[in-house]
Design an enzyme around this catalytic site. Structure first.
Site, PDB file in Angstrom:
ATOM      1  N   LYS A   1      17.812  -5.238  12.409  1.00  0.00           N
ATOM      2  CA  LYS A   1      16.648  -4.546  12.978  1.00  0.00           C
ATOM      3  C   LYS A   1      15.373  -4.988  12.260  1.00  0.00           C
ATOM      4  O   LYS A   1      15.442  -5.566  11.164  1.00  0.00           O
ATOM      5  CB  LYS A   1      16.842  -3.027  12.841  1.00  0.00           C
ATOM      6  CG  LYS A   1      16.986  -2.532  11.399  1.00  0.00           C
ATOM      7  CD  LYS A   1      17.462  -1.082  11.326  1.00  0.00           C
ATOM      8  CE  LYS A   1      17.626  -0.624   9.886  1.00  0.00           C
ATOM      9  NZ  LYS A   1      18.294   0.702   9.797  1.00  0.00           N
TER      10      LYS A   1
ATOM     11  N   TYR B   1     -11.500  -4.639  -8.411  1.00  0.00           N
ATOM     12  CA  TYR B   1     -12.059  -3.406  -7.833  1.00  0.00           C
ATOM     13  C   TYR B   1     -11.821  -2.215  -8.752  1.00  0.00           C
ATOM     14  O   TYR B   1     -10.746  -2.067  -9.334  1.00  0.00           O
ATOM     15  CB  TYR B   1     -11.388  -3.103  -6.493  1.00  0.00           C
ATOM     16  CG  TYR B   1     -11.870  -3.952  -5.343  1.00  0.00           C
ATOM     17  CD1 TYR B   1     -13.207  -3.926  -4.942  1.00  0.00           C
ATOM     18  CD2 TYR B   1     -10.993  -4.755  -4.648  1.00  0.00           C
ATOM     19  CE1 TYR B   1     -13.635  -4.685  -3.867  1.00  0.00           C
ATOM     20  CE2 TYR B   1     -11.414  -5.527  -3.580  1.00  0.00           C
ATOM     21  CZ  TYR B   1     -12.746  -5.489  -3.194  1.00  0.00           C
ATOM     22  OH  TYR B   1     -13.165  -6.250  -2.132  1.00  0.00           O
TER      23      TYR B   1
END
Ligand code: PLP
Length: 360
Positions: free
Chosen positions: A38, A256
């Site tokens: 899947k 950041y």
């Protein structure tokens, strides 16, 4: 989009997937070993992974959705059986029947619908009946197994397996496993002709009593080991070419939010990969890169397309060198642990910017 100019590479070792398949199969005696493919084979590329598993002898493939099944029909030879965990929904019956796709029936509506399709076509259609034995997710509740076994629609269905799914097999000592096992054994009494399927990867590794007739491994095929020490081989290797080396000019911070202090003279390697490539932001100030067996710590925050490593400990590291970000030194499980998640989530998030190379 052609990725041959990409400076980030994902190597996927199909031979290792086949090794893992064979290893799991060697643990289960006479039971059959399916493969769960899947979500694009857990992000690794179903069009390459499923044929490799077929070549290793796998003939039973599980996917989650009808669309995934219809894609797989064109990938594996017709003697492979394709099962759909989410079952058959309204409007999908024709596509399932025409393509020999086998639904996992999870509730009375799905059962009625599939039986109705069989009846009007004058066919006996194959199915798996899914019973919930303690997960409280999909499936008929185990307590109504007897009632379901007496459902008139079953005259039109060939119930290949009754199945359930273990919630806690990664921890073999968890008593949830024995509760679910007992319920599975109670359910099967009402379906004396059907075979039984219970185990995912962890159920296989937990104990023989969970194996029954068909096992359904996914993650272990793809190199996720969890708590286990069995000889599961690593499957993926993600690398990134260094885009820039910077020597920090004065004491300051990197990235950041200025979360990491760096001293003047620190040597930083910037690589063109970030959280958009599934290198999760939770790895900020926690991950590692490897080059020639040396380890370099991730410094600062992971950005969308860039990540920074402190390579001060080596004078030789240069622009264009390939850092290994996930691989045998720092495995999917290690990455997941440092990111506060599981290997499954790392694999299924790898993204589309890698130059993907399949090794046989
Ligand atoms: C995804 C899934 C599996 C495979 O589980 P792994 O833990 O990856 O081995 C098996 N059965 C069901 C019902 C699933 O949803």
């Amino acid at each position: 989009m052609n990725k041959t100019h990409s400076d980030i590479t994902l190597e996927i070792d199909l031979g290792a997937i086949q090794h893992n398949y064979n290893l799991l199969r060697s643990m289960i005696g006479h039971a059959a070993c399916a493969s769960v493919v899947k979500a694009n084979a857990y992000g690794l590329g179903v069009e390459k992974v499923a044929p490799a598993l077929y070549a290793a002898g796998c003939r039973d493939f599980f996917v989650a959705t009808a669309d995934e099944a219809l894609e797989l029909v064109n990938i594996v030879p017709p003697d492979a059986k394709i099962y759909v965990f989410h079952g058959v929904k309204k409007g999908e019956e024709d596509a399932f029947a025409e393509n020999n796709i086998i639904p996992v029936l999870n509730d009375i509506y799905q059962l009625d619908q599939w039986a109705h399709k069989a009846k009007v076509e004058g066919l006996i259609l194959p199915a798996i009946l899914h019973f919930d034995t303690g997960m409280n997710r999909l499936g008929f509740d185990h307590s109504i197994a007897k009632k379901i076994s007496l459902n008139d629609g079953l005259r039109f269905l060939d119930v290949k397996y009754v199945m359930s799914h273990l919630s806690s097999a990664e921890n073999p000592e968890d008593e949830q496993n024995t509760i679910q096992l007992k319920r599975m054994n109670d359910v099967r009494k009402h379906f004396p002709k059907a075979k039984v399927s219970l185990s995912n990867s962890w159920g296989i590794l937990a104990a023989k009593c969970y194996h029954f007739d068909l096992v359904r491994p996914g993650c272990a095929l793809y190199g996720v080991k969890g708590n286990n020490t069995a000889g599961i081989k690593n499957v993926i290797r993600a690398t990134a070419k260094i885009l820039q080396i910077r020597e920090v000019a004065e004491d300051g911070f990197v990235g950041y939010g200025a979360t990491k202090e760096v001293k003047a003279g620190t040597k930083l390697a910037v690589v063109p990969l970030g959280y958009a490539d599934g290198y999760l932001r939770n790895l900020s100030n926690k991950g590692y890169a490897f080059l020639r067996e040396r380890e370099f710590p991730l410094v600062g925050r992971v950005s969308m397309d860039l990540t920074t490593f402190d390579v001060s400990s080596s004078s030789k590291v240069k622009v264009g060198d390939e850092l290994e970000l996930i691989g045998k030194n720092y495995t999917v499980d290690d990455v997941a642990k440092n990111a506060g998640t599981i290997g499954y989530e790392i694999l299924t998030n790898l993204g589309n910017r890698y130059n993907r190379i399949y090794k046989s």
